[in-house]
Design a protein around this motif. Structure first.
Motif, PDB file in Angstrom:
ATOM      1  N   VAL A   1      22.580 -10.016  63.664  1.00  0.00           N
ATOM      2  CA  VAL A   1      23.433 -10.163  64.845  1.00  0.00           C
ATOM      3  C   VAL A   1      24.836 -10.596  64.442  1.00  0.00           C
ATOM      4  N   SER A   2      25.853  -9.831  64.863  1.00  0.00           N
ATOM      5  CA  SER A   2      27.239 -10.194  64.613  1.00  0.00           C
ATOM      6  C   SER A   2      28.119  -9.629  65.718  1.00  0.00           C
ATOM      7  N   HIS A   3      29.342 -10.182  65.823  1.00  0.00           N
ATOM      8  CA  HIS A   3      30.264  -9.818  66.905  1.00  0.00           C
ATOM      9  C   HIS A   3      29.626 -10.105  68.265  1.00  0.00           C
ATOM     10  N   ARG A   4      28.789 -11.124  68.309  1.00  0.00           N
ATOM     11  CA  ARG A   4      28.129 -11.562  69.542  1.00  0.00           C
ATOM     12  C   ARG A   4      28.063 -13.079  69.537  1.00  0.00           C
TER      13      ARG A   4
ATOM     14  N   ASN B   1      34.746 -12.360  72.575  1.00  0.00           N
ATOM     15  CA  ASN B   1      33.368 -12.799  72.813  1.00  0.00           C
ATOM     16  C   ASN B   1      32.500 -12.595  71.572  1.00  0.00           C
ATOM     17  N   GLY B   2      33.053 -13.003  70.430  1.00  0.00           N
ATOM     18  CA  GLY B   2      32.342 -12.829  69.173  1.00  0.00           C
ATOM     19  C   GLY B   2      31.571 -14.076  68.760  1.00  0.00           C
ATOM     20  N   GLY B   3      31.291 -14.156  67.446  1.00  0.00           N
ATOM     21  CA  GLY B   3      30.522 -15.274  66.915  1.00  0.00           C
ATOM     22  C   GLY B   3      31.381 -16.204  66.085  1.00  0.00           C
TER      23      GLY B   3
ATOM     24  N   GLY C   1      30.778 -17.535  73.606  1.00  0.00           N
ATOM     25  CA  GLY C   1      31.168 -16.934  72.337  1.00  0.00           C
ATOM     26  C   GLY C   1      32.526 -17.423  71.879  1.00  0.00           C
TER      27      GLY C   1
ATOM     28  N   ASP D   1      25.638 -15.006  69.938  1.00  0.00           N
ATOM     29  CA  ASP D   1      24.436 -15.551  69.298  1.00  0.00           C
ATOM     30  C   ASP D   1      24.410 -15.298  67.781  1.00  0.00           C
ATOM     31  N   GLU D   2      25.532 -14.898  67.224  1.00  0.00           N
ATOM     32  CA  GLU D   2      25.668 -14.788  65.769  1.00  0.00           C
ATOM     33  C   GLU D   2      25.384 -16.148  65.132  1.00  0.00           C
TER      34      GLU D   2
END
Length: 409
Positions: free
Chosen positions: A377-380, A84-86, A23, A382-383
């Motif tokens: 999907v966000s803040h991950r 650990n975001g996108g 991420g 896999d964003e």
């Protein structure tokens, strides 16, 4: 023409500036943020665009009008991340703005206003637990006392700000001269599933929801799990369950608001002891202040009813509140016209999350465009985005700029 390839290259390159391999972790005033800023500056300079940073760390990229006394149209977002975001949250809006300025420079676009991209400092608040530092300073609502806030290494915001900017802090110099602003536009991923479910690449944000945060403490009576009959209990967990379910149903059945119970703590926390106390949080959000006020009253009335029904004591403490913010009707109208002009249906939706635009909307006409977010999907890590949607958003903003040009010539 606007270049999708160039925008995706920027996004991919900016994603390499992270302190973790999984991420994106790019906190404010870190080496990784500095590298990301330097990359943007390099891209700007390659297209004869000016740059500057202010004393709070906001980065501006400039395409000036020939009229030195002209007002400024801002396009912006942020490049810091959660842990650990996108790679698209915030960054997308800065990259789209950069591409618009590159296009303006390459085509020698004549504008009756200055066009600037701004990357606001620390929108997320992941490092110092106080977010939107840059946009609040720009809007004049940042408080100097917040400079004493520290990160998990006990390093203060003031220390890192001073080291990063090498500038003395004068908040009056950072605060925008609102008379010189024409408006603000922001592109951001939706971070939800509405546009995906409608099969739309973009949508217009009507406003950003207000919120109320509460801490609820319910005190009952501890007792032995085996020796206390059910009819003789004052169990705060059962009272809490009734409270949560009742508020959930009220919001679900009678409101467009959303409510979340994200933290629950039980004392003493033994498997064989009836608890004597339970505390839990409430996150309540709605686009209408009147509805937040109604639900606030409902929460207090519900507390009295649950106290009477279960023989417990309930303390309701409001931790924080933020008023809803509406976007400019004029900016929304321009975005609507240009979405239709690009042959897409128009959908208008509120933002359930906070953005820099909420602070800009307090000082200048503001418009915000949401981009479809696959699976919400966000803040991950896999964003992701659909690349073609990025080009749609950039085209809509370019057409909006041209409409504003014609309006102000």
């Amino acid at each position: 023409m606007l270049s999708l390839e160039r925008m995706m290259k920027d996004l991919n390159q900016l994603a390499t500036f992270t302190s973790q391999s999984s991420g994106i972790t790019r906190l404010s005033f870190t080496k990784e943020e500095r590298e990301a800023k330097d990359y943007l500056i390099k891209q700007a300079q390659a297209h004869q665009l000016g740059t500057r940073e202010d004393a709070i760390g906001n980065l501006f990229i400039q395409y000036p009008s020939e009229n030195t006394e002209a007002k400024t149209l801002l396009i912006g977002s942020h490049i810091d991340s959660v842990v650990n975001g996108g790679e698209y949250d915030g960054t997308l809006g800065v990259v789209v703005g950069l591409e618009l300025l590159r296009h303006a420079s390459e085509t020698h676009l004549t504008l009756p206003f200055h066009l600037e991209v701004v990357s606001f400092t620390d929108e997320e608040g992941a490092r110092f637990k106080t977010g939107m530092i840059g946009s609040r300073a720009f809007a004049g609502t940042f408080h100097e006392g917040e400079l004493a806030y520290v990160d998990d290494q006990s390093i203060s915001l003031d220390e890192v700000r001073t080291a990063a900017t090498n500038q003395p802090l004068d908040l009056t110099e950072i605060k925008a001269d609102v008379d010189k602003l024409l408006g603000y536009l922001e592109v951001h991923i939706e971070q939800g599933k509405v546009l995906e479910q409608l099969d739309l690449p973009v949508g217009i944000v009507s406003g950003i929801v207000g919120l109320n945060w509460y801490d609820i403490e319910i005190t009952g009576e501890a007792g032995h799990a085996g020796a206390t009959p059910m009819h003789d209990r004052k169990d705060p967990v059962i009272a809490q369950s009734a409270f949560i379910l009742a508020l959930h149903n009220e919001v679900k059945n009678n409101s467009q608001a959303v409510v979340t119970f994200g933290q629950i703590h039980v004392e003493p926390g033994s498997i064989n002891v009836i608890p004597n106390k339970v505390t839990f949080s409430i996150d309540l959000r709605d686009i209408e202040q009147s509805e937040l006020d109604r639900l606030d009253q409902h929460i207090h009335e519900l507390a009295k009813n649950v106290e009477a029904d279960f023989g417990v004591t309930i303390n309701v403490k409001k931790l924080d509140e933020a008023k809803p913010v509406k976007m400019s009707e004029a900016m929304m109208s321009h975005l609507e016209t240009e979405i239709k002009g690009n042959d897409y249906p128009v959908h208008i939706l509120p933002s359930g999350a906070g953005h820099d635009a909420m602070h800009l909307a307090e000082i200048t006409p503001t418009g915000m465009l949401f981009l479809r977010t696959p699976n919400g999907v966000s803040h991950r890590p896999d964003e992701t985005v659909i690349p073609e949607d990025v080009l749609v958003a950039a085209d809509v903003l370019l057409d909006t700029i041209l409409v504003l040009r014609n309006k102000h010539e």
